[in-house]
Design an enzyme around this catalytic site. Structure first.
Site, PDB file in Angstrom:
ATOM      1  N   LYS A 195      10.818  11.569  -1.984  1.00 43.17           N
ATOM      2  CA  LYS A 195      11.196  10.075  -2.914  1.00 43.17           C
ATOM      3  C   LYS A 195      10.668  10.056  -4.033  1.00 43.17           C
ATOM      4  O   LYS A 195      10.926   9.542  -5.116  1.00 43.17           O
ATOM      5  CB  LYS A 195      11.739   9.034  -1.853  1.00 43.17           C
ATOM      6  CG  LYS A 195      11.734   9.857  -0.567  1.00 43.17           C
ATOM      7  CD  LYS A 195      14.014   9.819  -0.434  1.00 43.17           C
ATOM      8  CE  LYS A 195      14.831  10.484   0.470  1.00 43.17           C
ATOM      9  NZ  LYS A 195      15.693  11.037  -0.163  1.00 43.17           N
ATOM     10  N   GLU A 205      19.884   2.816  -2.207  1.00 44.03           N
ATOM     11  CA  GLU A 205      20.551   2.770  -0.210  1.00 44.03           C
ATOM     12  C   GLU A 205      18.926   3.079  -0.284  1.00 44.03           C
ATOM     13  O   GLU A 205      18.432   3.752  -0.445  1.00 44.03           O
ATOM     14  CB  GLU A 205      21.526   3.117  -0.845  1.00 44.03           C
ATOM     15  CG  GLU A 205      21.637   5.094  -0.573  1.00 44.03           C
ATOM     16  CD  GLU A 205      20.658   5.383  -1.981  1.00 44.03           C
ATOM     17  OE1 GLU A 205      20.684   4.450  -2.983  1.00 44.03           O
ATOM     18  OE2 GLU A 205      20.342   6.433  -2.143  1.00 44.03           O
ATOM     19  N   SER A 215       8.099  17.454   3.223  1.00 45.75           N
ATOM     20  CA  SER A 215       8.983  16.406   2.559  1.00 45.75           C
ATOM     21  C   SER A 215       8.488  14.897   2.446  1.00 45.75           C
ATOM     22  O   SER A 215       8.225  13.948   1.420  1.00 45.75           O
ATOM     23  CB  SER A 215      10.603  16.496   2.645  1.00 45.75           C
ATOM     24  OG  SER A 215      10.867  15.917   4.046  1.00 45.75           O
TER      25      SER A 215
END
Ligand SMILES: Cc1ncc(COP(=O)(O)O)c(C=O)c1O
Lengths: 401, 271
Positions: free
Chosen positions: A104, A126, A387
């Site tokens: 991210k 969010e 990830s």
């Protein structure tokens, strides 16, 4: 669980993940279905991103942030013991080793720089698993911005560690108590908030969803995963390209960034969704959160709630480019269950000494199943994007194991 | 300035005719299916002097609505409301004498496709449509289907909309132009936003279609003030908060009558 949709053979040469078509379209998906009050803000993000992405100065600033603060490039780790057990050659792209512990951060650093270029002083985000929220809080602190993060009450409970991290980093975390109290509702609330705050705030969307230009822009900020891995494979393998490229799919940002590096190769692309959040595999055409894509819906057209043990996959839809890649047959979308994901997480911990995020464990669960079931012929080379790291999920796992 | 009287549909002709007598237009909203006898609210609205009535088709994820209409939508859906059932209720009603305008999110329009959706509205006697997450540049597909079915989709204009785009919205809007008074979601506000006057003035420069101000208008004073700028008002959250608190059709008739009287105190000279 069955694998739902086949690749087309041979994989079509289009769908190479370039710029979207007119009006932000990927095939029939995408677009800018934003309320009129947000259209001008989207246009400004689009224009600024286009200019920035063509500006070597911006690229240089971002590359520096990614190197000095996020710890890029991340390694490509051969999973030796697990590969031997599975009879395939598995390589892990280690996004878990980035600062803040997931992919991210790649997107957030890009958007935070963009926000400063637009003169905004605050980031809105969010978050589901909390990883995007933590990344946003981190980038905001680094660049001297404020951060307001919307998070479903249910996710606040199951990702308590990340909530604490965000607050420690100086972000305001706002609990969302509507609907399923997870990622879908947090996204709705962030959009509502942005409508009243376009003047001083940038909405830092955390995945390849939302109105144009977000799906495209977030994929471009994440393509560093695929581009790095492509280069690393060129040095590692004689063929230069793995046979399969696998990533988990919530909204689809780590998968899109990974696929982007291999879309023009013969590699088979596999997106792995949670059984209870399989927008690409089981969704139908709809519009939500600003884009036209595939969403889980009931017979009346109401969006249904997703259910996944992995908060980051608990989203009832998928990014529009994935819907398009699915239709093209360029990528294939499969699902795994909560139990399979937990099993895969434990197996990776015990064979490779890596505790993965439960989201990432979904991708591994498919590799394990496919290697056992013959879908991955023995000796295949497989790239899997890991990830994120599993620290945030330790309390969930503790309950189960 | 576009003069589109010739092409105007039934909703627009009705609103223009009333406006041209100098009357301020009142368009109250109710969430379809909110109570077992919800259509009684429509009769009460008409009795109170509504000039058209907006019927919300509730959606699971109303991203442009504040807490009141979110709660109303959730409650209606929990009662089993659906587009099909709400339209069936409407189809069974005697003529109210004022046009009905549906409002919903685009996902529900796409569900059976814009063509089938608009045809179903028409069969239920609904003449207009508002879709807050469908901006003008994405509206082509719906406009074509709506024209074919004889439904008039009104487009929203916002304080953030640049002037050339306002002209485009006004040109492609049908029935009326929905002026969003402020940068925010639906919901009651203490005062009429300062952006309302400027926006309506900018819309008037490019169209003679009726312009209705909505979002936040909650009291007779605000309605009166809005009327100084616009042809009328849309009142949603102020109605639905009362409904959620248990107010029945008679209570709402009384409330809307106060808005009607406020608007009537600000009438224009007839055209
Ligand atoms: C570690 C990790 N992986 C994957 C995801 C899913 O997001 P995306 O599909 O956008 O990569 C998340 C989202 O929170 C995450 O935290």
């Amino acid at each position: 669980m069955r694998n739902l949709l086949p690749w087309r053979e041979p994989v079509p040469p289009d769908g190479t993940m370039g710029e979207p078509g007119t009006r932000g379209r990927f095939g029939e998906y995408g677009g800018r279905y934003a309320p009129e009050s947000l259209v001008e803000a989207c246009r400004e993000v689009d224009q600024t991103f286009r200019e920035a992405w063509a500006d070597p100065g911006f690229r240089g600033d971002l590359a520096r942030l990614l190197a000095l603060h996020a710890g890029r490039p991340t390694p490509l780790t051969p999973a030796r013991r697990l590969s031997e057990e599975l009879g395939v050659q598995l390589y892990l792209k280690r996004e878990d080793l980035t600062h803040t512990g997931s992919h991210k951060i790649n997107n957030v650093l890009g958007q935070a720089l963009l926000a400063t270029r637009m003169g905004r002083r605050r980031l809105i985000a969010e978050t589901g698993a909390g990883q995007h929220g933590v990344a946003t809080a981190t980038a905001a602190a680094l660049l001297g911005l404020e951060a307001t993060v919307f998070m479903g009450e249910r996710d606040i409970e199951r990702q308590a560690l990340n909530v604490f991290r965000m607050r420690m980093l100086g972000a305001e975390v706002i609990p969302v108590i509507t609907g399923s109290r997870t990622l879908k509702d947090a996204t709705s609330e962030a959009m509502r908030h942005w409508v009243g705050a376009t003047g001083d705030s940038h909405y830092c969307v955390g995945s390849v969803i939302g109105p144009d230009p977000y799906p495209w822009m977030v994929r471009e900020f994440q393509r560093v995963i695929g581009d790095e891995a492509r280069g690393q494979f060129a040095a590692e393998l004689r063929t230069g390209v793995p046979d399969h490229v696998v990533a988990c799919v919530g909204g689809g940002s780590n998968a899109a960034g990974t696929f982007a590096g291999f879309a023009d190769t013969p590699a088979r692309l596999v997106g792995v969704e949670a059984e209870g959040g399989a927008g690409a595999a089981r969704g139908r055409l709809g519009v939500l959160h600003g884009c036209r894509s595939l969403f889980l819906q009931d017979d009346d057209g109401q969006i249904t709630q997703a259910h996944s043990i992995a908060a980051g996959l608990d989203y009832p839809g998928v990014g529009p480019e994935h819907a398009h890649l699915r239709d093209l047959g360029r990528a294939r979308y499969v699902t795994v269950t909560d139990d399979e994901a937990v099993g895969a997480a434990v197996r990776l911990a015990r064979t490779e000494g890596i505790v993965p995020a439960l989201e990432s464990a979904h991708a591994l669960a498919w590799v394990i199943r496919a290697a056992g079931g013959g879908e991955l012929p023995s000796g295949s080379t497989v790239l899997m994007t890991l990830s994120g790291r599993g620290d945030k999920d330790v309390s969930t796992l503790k309950e189960l194991l | 300035m576009t003069n589109s009287t010739v092409a105007a549909g039934a909703v627009e002709r009705h609103l223009r005719a009333r406006r041209d007598t100098g009357r301020g237009l009142l368009l109250p909203y109710v969430t379809g299916g909110i109570t077992p006898g919800w259509t009684d609210y429509l009769r009460a609205f008409a009795d109170a002097g509504a000039d058209a009535i907006e019927v919300g088709l509730p959606f699971s994820d109303p991203t442009l609505d504040g807490v009141t209409i979110q709660e109303a939508s959730d409650r209606a859906l929990a009662r089993g409301a659906s587009v099909r059932r709400i339209l069936a209720d409407l189809a069974g009603l005697p003529d109210l004498g004022v046009p009905l305008v549906a409002s919903t999110y685009y996902n529900l329009v796409l569900h059976d496709g814009p063509g089938a959706f608009c045809a179903a509205l028409r069969r239920a006697g609904v003449g207009g449509l508002i879709v807050p997450d469908l901006p003008v540049h994405e509206a082509g597909e719906l406009s074509d289907a709506a024209t074919a079915a004889g439904v008039e989709p009104a487009l929203l204009a916002s304080p953030a909309t640049p002037q050339p785009r306002l002209a485009e919205i006004s040109r492609r809007s049908r029935g009326f132009v929905y002026a969003v008074s402020l940068m925010g979601t639906t919901g009651e506000r203490a005062v009429l936003a300062a952006s309302a006057a400027e926006l309506t003035e900018r819309i008037r420069r490019v169209t003679d279609r009726p312009v209705l101000l909505g979002f936040g208008i909650s009291t007779p004073d605000q309605a009166r003030e809005a009327r100084r700028h616009a042809d009328g008002v849309v009142v949603g959250a102020a109605v639905m908060r009362r409904v959620l608190d248990g107010a029945g059709p008679d209570d709402l008739r009384a409330f809307l009558t106060t808005l009607r009287e406020a608007l009537d105190q600000e009438c224009d000279p007839p055209r």
